[in-house]
Design a protein around this motif. Structure first.
Motif, mmCIF file in Angstrom:
data_model
loop_
_atom_site.group_PDB
_atom_site.id
_atom_site.type_symbol
_atom_site.label_atom_id
_atom_site.label_comp_id
_atom_site.label_asym_id
_atom_site.label_seq_id
_atom_site.Cartn_x
_atom_site.Cartn_y
_atom_site.Cartn_z
ATOM 1 N N LEU A 61 0.856 -1.186 0.000
ATOM 2 C CA LEU A 61 0.000 0.000 0.000
ATOM 3 C C LEU A 61 0.894 1.239 0.000
ATOM 4 O O LEU A 61 1.688 1.430 0.924
ATOM 5 C CB LEU A 61 -0.898 0.003 1.236
ATOM 6 N N HIS A 62 0.751 2.073 -1.003
ATOM 7 C CA HIS A 62 1.682 3.169 -1.203
ATOM 8 C C HIS A 62 1.050 4.517 -0.848
ATOM 9 O O HIS A 62 -0.154 4.723 -1.020
ATOM 10 C CB HIS A 62 2.149 3.193 -2.666
ATOM 11 N N PHE A 63 1.904 5.434 -0.391
ATOM 12 C CA PHE A 63 1.471 6.800 -0.107
ATOM 13 C C PHE A 63 2.692 7.700 -0.106
ATOM 14 O O PHE A 63 3.836 7.216 -0.094
ATOM 15 C CB PHE A 63 0.729 6.889 1.235
ATOM 16 N N ALA A 64 2.458 9.011 -0.137
ATOM 17 C CA ALA A 64 3.551 9.987 -0.196
ATOM 18 C C ALA A 64 3.425 10.989 0.939
ATOM 19 O O ALA A 64 2.324 11.254 1.443
ATOM 20 C CB ALA A 64 3.534 10.713 -1.538
ATOM 21 N N ASP A 65 4.586 11.547 1.335
ATOM 22 C CA ASP A 65 4.608 12.555 2.395
ATOM 23 C C ASP A 65 3.747 13.764 2.031
ATOM 24 O O ASP A 65 3.679 14.174 0.864
ATOM 25 C CB ASP A 65 6.045 13.042 2.630
ATOM 26 N N LEU A 66 3.111 14.341 3.053
ATOM 27 C CA LEU A 66 2.403 15.610 2.926
ATOM 28 C C LEU A 66 3.176 16.691 3.660
ATOM 29 O O LEU A 66 3.629 16.448 4.793
ATOM 30 C CB LEU A 66 1.007 15.504 3.544
ATOM 31 N N VAL A 146 2.957 0.653 3.293
ATOM 32 C CA VAL A 146 2.496 -0.149 4.425
ATOM 33 C C VAL A 146 2.265 -1.563 3.905
ATOM 34 O O VAL A 146 1.775 -1.753 2.787
ATOM 35 C CB VAL A 146 1.193 0.423 5.024
ATOM 36 N N HIS A 147 2.604 -2.558 4.708
ATOM 37 C CA HIS A 147 2.520 -3.937 4.245
ATOM 38 C C HIS A 147 1.078 -4.286 3.862
ATOM 39 O O HIS A 147 0.156 -4.147 4.676
ATOM 40 C CB HIS A 147 3.001 -4.896 5.329
ATOM 41 N N PRO A 148 0.874 -4.745 2.627
ATOM 42 C CA PRO A 148 -0.498 -5.026 2.183
ATOM 43 C C PRO A 148 -1.144 -6.219 2.879
ATOM 44 O O PRO A 148 -2.372 -6.362 2.848
ATOM 45 C CB PRO A 148 -0.341 -5.290 0.685
ATOM 46 N N LEU A 149 -0.334 -7.068 3.527
ATOM 47 C CA LEU A 149 -0.871 -8.235 4.225
ATOM 48 C C LEU A 149 -0.908 -8.028 5.733
ATOM 49 O O LEU A 149 -1.024 -9.001 6.489
ATOM 50 C CB LEU A 149 -0.048 -9.481 3.877
ATOM 51 N N ASP A 150 -0.838 -6.800 6.167
ATOM 52 C CA ASP A 150 -0.889 -6.470 7.589
ATOM 53 C C ASP A 150 -2.165 -7.064 8.198
ATOM 54 O O ASP A 150 -3.283 -6.719 7.785
ATOM 55 C CB ASP A 150 -0.882 -4.952 7.748
ATOM 56 N N ILE A 155 -7.054 -6.886 4.890
ATOM 57 C CA ILE A 155 -7.613 -6.673 3.547
ATOM 58 C C ILE A 155 -7.872 -8.025 2.890
ATOM 59 O O ILE A 155 -7.033 -8.921 2.928
ATOM 60 C CB ILE A 155 -6.651 -5.835 2.685
ATOM 61 N N THR A 156 -9.027 -8.163 2.286
ATOM 62 C CA THR A 156 -9.395 -9.404 1.621
ATOM 63 C C THR A 156 -8.885 -9.368 0.181
ATOM 64 O O THR A 156 -9.596 -8.964 -0.741
ATOM 65 C CB THR A 156 -10.924 -9.609 1.643
ATOM 66 N N ASP A 168 7.615 -4.064 -1.047
ATOM 67 C CA ASP A 168 6.337 -4.211 -0.364
ATOM 68 C C ASP A 168 6.376 -5.333 0.673
ATOM 69 O O ASP A 168 5.761 -5.234 1.738
ATOM 70 C CB ASP A 168 5.220 -4.468 -1.373
ATOM 71 N N ALA A 169 7.107 -6.406 0.363
ATOM 72 C CA ALA A 169 7.213 -7.526 1.303
ATOM 73 C C ALA A 169 7.947 -7.129 2.582
ATOM 74 O O ALA A 169 7.727 -7.721 3.643
ATOM 75 C CB ALA A 169 7.913 -8.703 0.640
#
Length: 210
Positions: A61-66, A146-150, A155-156, A168-169
């Protein structure tokens, strides 16, 4: 074109009207004026990306600084994906919640997510191709994941064996990213959007060459 808000504040689903005849079809997959009317300000177009993924690939899961963050307008031009928006904004009433939208080359829906939200997807087909319009150019120093399998997010993902990149891993969980001070602040996001919502949007109608 229909634009409806998702359950997470700052995210919308866009459903275009498709016009078909024996020659094929035509649609407006992006309209800056209609999007601006829905979200309160025009999308600043700074970069366009194309992503091609094999079946079972999970990205995010990707995001950028604000600031400045990176808003995204995402559609699937080939194949199908499950697109996921995650609220990672500390202080948000929906912090830690997520919503999934199927994007494919049949309904040709799109998703818009504002700055500060996390984004990921799972490819349902081989060569699943996403097109992104982005409000800011890529800045690797300001990019996070953020880890997508957290397990906390739970998340399904529609695959039994998700294929992840090495980055990502190795990503932190939501709690770890929060403890490290990486996550955006909800009020900062709201202030950023409020500063842009005074932009005027010209009236327009459906149109284009068919």
């Amino acid at each position: 074109m229909k634009i409806r808000p998702l359950s997470i504040d700052g995210a919308w689903e866009i459903s275009p009207q498709q016009h078909g005849d024996p020659r094929g079809l035509f649609l407006e997959w992006y309209r800056f004026d209609r999007l601006a009317a829905a979200i309160g300000h025009p999308l600043r177009l700074a970069q366009a990306n194309l992503s091609v993924s094999a079946h079972g690939v999970v990205r995010g899961l990707h995001f950028a600084d604000l600031p400045p963050g990176q808003a995204k307008y995402v559609t699937c031009v080939r194949g199908a994906v499950i697109d996921v928006v995650v609220d990672i904004r500390v202080g948000s009433p929906t912090f830690g919640q997520w919503e999934a939208v199927r994007l494919d080359d049949d309904d040709r829906r799109a998703v818009y997510l504002s700055e500060g939200l996390g984004h990921g997807f799972c490819a349902l087909t081989d060569d699943a191709t996403l097109s992104y319009l982005c409000s800011a150019t890529y800045n690797p120093a300001a990019e996070h994941t953020v880890h997508p399998l957290d397990p906390e997010l739970a998340i399904t993902w529609p695959t039994e064996a998700p294929l992840l990149s090495a980055r990502d891993a190795a990503a932190p969980t939501l709690a770890q990213a929060r403890a490290a001070g990486q996550l955006p602040d909800y009020q900062t996001c709201r202030s950023l959007l409020a500063s842009r919502n005074s932009a005027a949007t010209p009236a327009s109608t459906e149109g284009g060459h068919r």
